[in-house]
Design an enzyme around this catalytic site. Structure first.
Site, PDB file in Angstrom:
ATOM      1  N   HIS A  97       0.791  -1.195   0.133  1.00  0.00           N
ATOM      2  CA  HIS A  97       0.066   0.023  -0.183  1.00  0.00           C
ATOM      3  C   HIS A  97       0.738   1.203   0.101  1.00  0.00           C
ATOM      4  O   HIS A  97       0.225   2.336   0.036  1.00  0.00           O
ATOM      5  CB  HIS A  97      -0.961  -0.142   1.025  1.00  0.00           C
ATOM      6  N   ASP A 110      -0.060  -7.611   1.561  1.00  0.00           N
ATOM      7  CA  ASP A 110       0.579  -6.167   1.762  1.00  0.00           C
ATOM      8  C   ASP A 110       2.013  -6.146   1.607  1.00  0.00           C
ATOM      9  O   ASP A 110       2.427  -5.514   2.576  1.00  0.00           O
ATOM     10  CB  ASP A 110       0.057  -5.507   2.946  1.00  0.00           C
ATOM     11  N   SER A 136       4.913   2.524   7.822  1.00  0.00           N
ATOM     12  CA  SER A 136       4.465   1.185   7.045  1.00  0.00           C
ATOM     13  C   SER A 136       5.765   0.928   6.082  1.00  0.00           C
ATOM     14  O   SER A 136       6.111   1.423   5.254  1.00  0.00           O
ATOM     15  CB  SER A 136       3.394   1.508   6.209  1.00  0.00           C
TER      16      SER A 136
END
Length: 502
Positions: A144, A174, A247
């Protein structure tokens, strides 16, 4: 928790799971200003070494380390900030959605209206984290972080900005693999071979809020967490402070090896409250190996619709245990159908290894290579049987667990299955197979056997579509969604809060 710009939240059982990656800096061609967050600035640090980062000397795991500095000194040069430039987006609307304008102070409302009418384009940047896993420049990050189109760059710990290309992505876990364009001998780290124990010390390094090279520490709080992101959820939970922009960044054990890739946080406010989730290293290893080889991940496929086995279901089937996966249906021509599996079978083991539930079965089948042979142990009519099956290749969009069930962890409190998978339920909508008495749906008198045929005016045919319509309504700022429900009393509408599903 795929999520880019702007950062959105996902609520599940009164919890908010937020992408920790997606800091988006949006710049206006008219306003010429940064909106939302402070601008990115690379961190300055020591020059990176040119060889694999040596493991740090780990201290006793049951004592508070005197310092994490040795671990940090060894691994920090391999951690990078990831920047993705978003392509210009044409816009004839204001800088904020109209419903958000009313939330601004009166003196700012007119300013945004006046300048927003003139803005025709916007551009921006998504910021995340990553880390080198090889000397020739392969970088691991989250899907993402890079899934939006745009130029990708990584910024090293010593401040160098390097162009990178996306080698492959896997939205289901992911994960993404990048490769630095410029050849070189980059510092890198290793993935841990073993899953950390609950209570072990860990160190996270990343790019929170664009502040590169940030180090935090904590412990592994839990393993095997399912936060409702996909059927492959198997997260490590850590209490090291993780924030937006982390992230794709690594979490290290005290040996300086990567035990997880940070991907989501629980946060009512958007900031760290001590609950973060990381993709475990064994998942990273298997996914990245396939991405490096072919740019995509190929998973095993059985061709069954399955659901969790509750104690009540087990009792009804005459089983003494509630472990395993209940087969709702098999698809014609699939490995499951060819192996003779039927609705009502309860699969309890794969190749002699017991499975706890439908989610674990989904992961195990996916991990088996297409073409491989597997022996399934299952119960039918109370008797244990076995069958051999040749695993197929998972079609795009399919999973070993063909549908995702909204579960009791969501405030809606329903388990759903396609109506077409249950004899007599019809071929439209989704059927309610279980209701949490404390959930929002029970409060609206939704019962087992009811069929939901529309959500927000949209016809649906799978649990995943129900979730998608709730999330769409949330993004549109709606507080209530109407469900059109068929029950024994006839068809009626039920009003449900959009916060009931995250």
């Amino acid at each position: 928790m795929p999520n880019l710009s702007p950062v959105t939240s996902r609520r599940r059982s009164r919890q908010v799971f937020t992408s920790v990656a997606a800091i988006a800096i949006i710049t206006s061609s008219v306003l010429g200003a940064t909106a939302g967050v402070e601008s990115w600035a690379p961190a300055s640090a020591q020059t990176a070494p040119n060889s694999p980062v040596p493991p740090a000397q780990a201290g006793p795991r049951d004592l508070l380390p005197a310092t994490f500095a040795d671990v940090v000194d060894n691994v920090k040069p391999a951690v990078v900030a990831v920047r993705v430039k978003i392509e210009d987006v044409a816009s004839s609307e204001g800088t904020l959605p109209s419903q958000n304008l009313e939330q601004l102070p009166p003196q700012l409302r007119e300013l945004f209206r006046r300048f927003g009418e003139n803005r025709q384009h916007r551009s921006g940047m998504v910021l995340g984290s990553g880390f080198f896993i090889s000397a020739d420049g392969y970088v691991v990050t989250n899907n993402h972080v890079v899934e939006q189109s745009g130029d990708v760059q990584v910024v090293t710990d010593d401040g160098r900005t390097l162009d990178a290309k996306v080698i492959g992505t896997d939205p289901k876990t992911d994960l993404a693999l990048l490769k630095v364009v410029e050849s070189g001998n980059y510092p890198y780290v290793h993935l841990a071979e073993a899953t950390p124990r609950v209570g072990e010390w860990v160190v996270a390094i990343g790019n929170p809020f664009g502040l590169g090279g940030t180090v935090t520490a904590g412990i592994v709080s839990a393993r095997g967490r399912d936060i409702g992101e996909s059927q492959y959820d198997d997260f490590l939970q850590i209490d090291a402070p993780i924030n937006k922009g982390n992230s794709g960044g690594p979490t290290f054990n005290l040996d300086g090896k990567v035990v997880g890739v940070n991907t989501a946080i629980y946060s009512p406010s958007g900031g760290s409250v001590g609950l973060a989730f990381a993709i475990p290293s064994d998942t990273v290893q298997s996914v990245i190996a396939q991405l490096e080889k072919g740019g995509k991940v190929t998973r095993g496929y059985l061709g069954v619709h399955i659901q969790p086995l509750s104690k009540e279901m087990a009792d009804g089937l005459g089983l003494s245990m509630d472990k395993g996966a209940l087969v709702d249906d098999t698809e014609d021509g699939t490995p499951a159908a060819n192996a003779g599996l039927k609705p009502g079978d309860v699969i309890t083991a794969i190749n002699g290894e017991a499975i706890a539930d439908a989610r674990e079965m989904s992961r195990k089948i996916a991990a088996l290579g297409p073409g491989s042979k597997a022996e399934l142990t299952y119960f039918r009519n109370g008797k244990q049987q076995t069958t051999s099956v040749q695993i197929g290749t998972q079609p795009e969009g399919k999973t070993a667990q063909a549908e995702t069930h909204l579960d009791h962890g969501s405030q809606l409190g329903l388990r759903l299955a396609p109506a077409s998978s249950v004899p007599g339920a019809g071929d439209k909508g989704v059927i309610v197979v279980d209701v949490d008495p404390s959930g929002a749906a029970a409060a609206k008198d939704i019962e087992v056997g009811d069929v939901i045929v529309e959500v927000g005016g949209q016809a649906i045919s799978s649990p995943a579509e129900v979730r998608a319509e709730f999330i769409r309504a949330q993004k549109e700022g709606k507080k209530i969604v109407l469900l059109r429900v068929q029950s024994q009393q006839g068809t009626h509408f039920v009003a449900v809060s959009t916060g009931s599903v995250g």
